[in-house]
Design an enzyme around this catalytic site. Structure first.
Site, mmCIF file in Angstrom:
data_model
loop_
_atom_site.group_PDB
_atom_site.id
_atom_site.type_symbol
_atom_site.label_atom_id
_atom_site.label_comp_id
_atom_site.label_asym_id
_atom_site.label_seq_id
_atom_site.Cartn_x
_atom_site.Cartn_y
_atom_site.Cartn_z
ATOM 1 N N ARG A 147 -58.427 -2.635 23.997
ATOM 2 C CA ARG A 147 -58.535 -1.215 24.329
ATOM 3 C C ARG A 147 -57.891 -0.341 23.254
ATOM 4 O O ARG A 147 -58.425 0.709 22.894
ATOM 5 C CB ARG A 147 -57.928 -0.936 25.702
ATOM 6 C CG ARG A 147 -58.697 -1.604 26.834
ATOM 7 C CD ARG A 147 -58.045 -1.420 28.171
ATOM 8 N NE ARG A 147 -56.721 -2.045 28.186
ATOM 9 C CZ ARG A 147 -55.813 -1.852 29.118
ATOM 10 N NH1 ARG A 147 -56.055 -1.040 30.132
ATOM 11 N NH2 ARG A 147 -54.657 -2.462 29.079
ATOM 12 N N ASN A 158 -60.145 -2.580 31.379
ATOM 13 C CA ASN A 158 -60.113 -3.979 31.784
ATOM 14 C C ASN A 158 -60.619 -4.087 33.212
ATOM 15 O O ASN A 158 -60.297 -3.254 34.057
ATOM 16 C CB ASN A 158 -58.694 -4.538 31.711
ATOM 17 C CG ASN A 158 -58.227 -4.755 30.284
ATOM 18 O OD1 ASN A 158 -59.022 -4.836 29.361
ATOM 19 N ND2 ASN A 158 -56.924 -4.851 30.103
#
Length: 139
Positions: free
Chosen positions: A67, A85
């Site tokens: 990320r 996620n």
């Protein structure tokens, strides 16, 4: 201020091009360039293709700063959307922007950051959302 607040005239023109669902934004406001406010555009009419993709990545994609690196790459490529996620170990990514920039971001996501191992990428194209102007980490 939102993108649509700066547009004096916008025409939406949906059509299919080699499996991409795209919209053409035609703006008569000279400061709108690829959905970003810019004083560099001297043309009276700026055009760009806005493409939106939704990806699900599996493999070793969590716990490897995916990320974080995706946020950096999104800024580099000039795309909007989000990354998060999922509880099943996958990563979900929505990417929206100019067609070439979206392709570059998809290509990067299919490889991922240095310690990631992307085993599978599921991708669909969606209708673009003109309100989507930043890239964020969610969840």
């Amino acid at each position: 201020m939102a993108f649509e607040d700066h547009v004096s005239f916008v025409r939406f023109c949906p059509f299919e091009v080699t499996s991409y669902r795209v919209l053409i934004y035609i703006s008569l406001e000279p400061r709108i360039v690829c959905g970003k406010i810019s004083n560099e555009c001297k043309r009276k009419e700026c055009r760009f293709l806005l493409v939106r993709t939704h990806l699900w990545l599996s493999g070793r994609v969590q716990g490897v700063a995916f990320r974080y690196y995706a946020t950096i790459k999104a800024k580099e490529f000039g795309v909007a959307g989000y990354i998060k996620n999922l509880g099943d170990g996958r990563v979900e990514v929505v990417i929206q922007g100019e067609s070439e920039s979206v392709k570059r971001m998809i290509s990067w996501c299919s490889k991922g950051p240095p310690h990631a191992i992307v085993e599978n990428v599921t991708l669909i194209y969606e209708d673009p959302d003109p309100r989507c102007v930043t890239f964020q980490v969610e969840g």
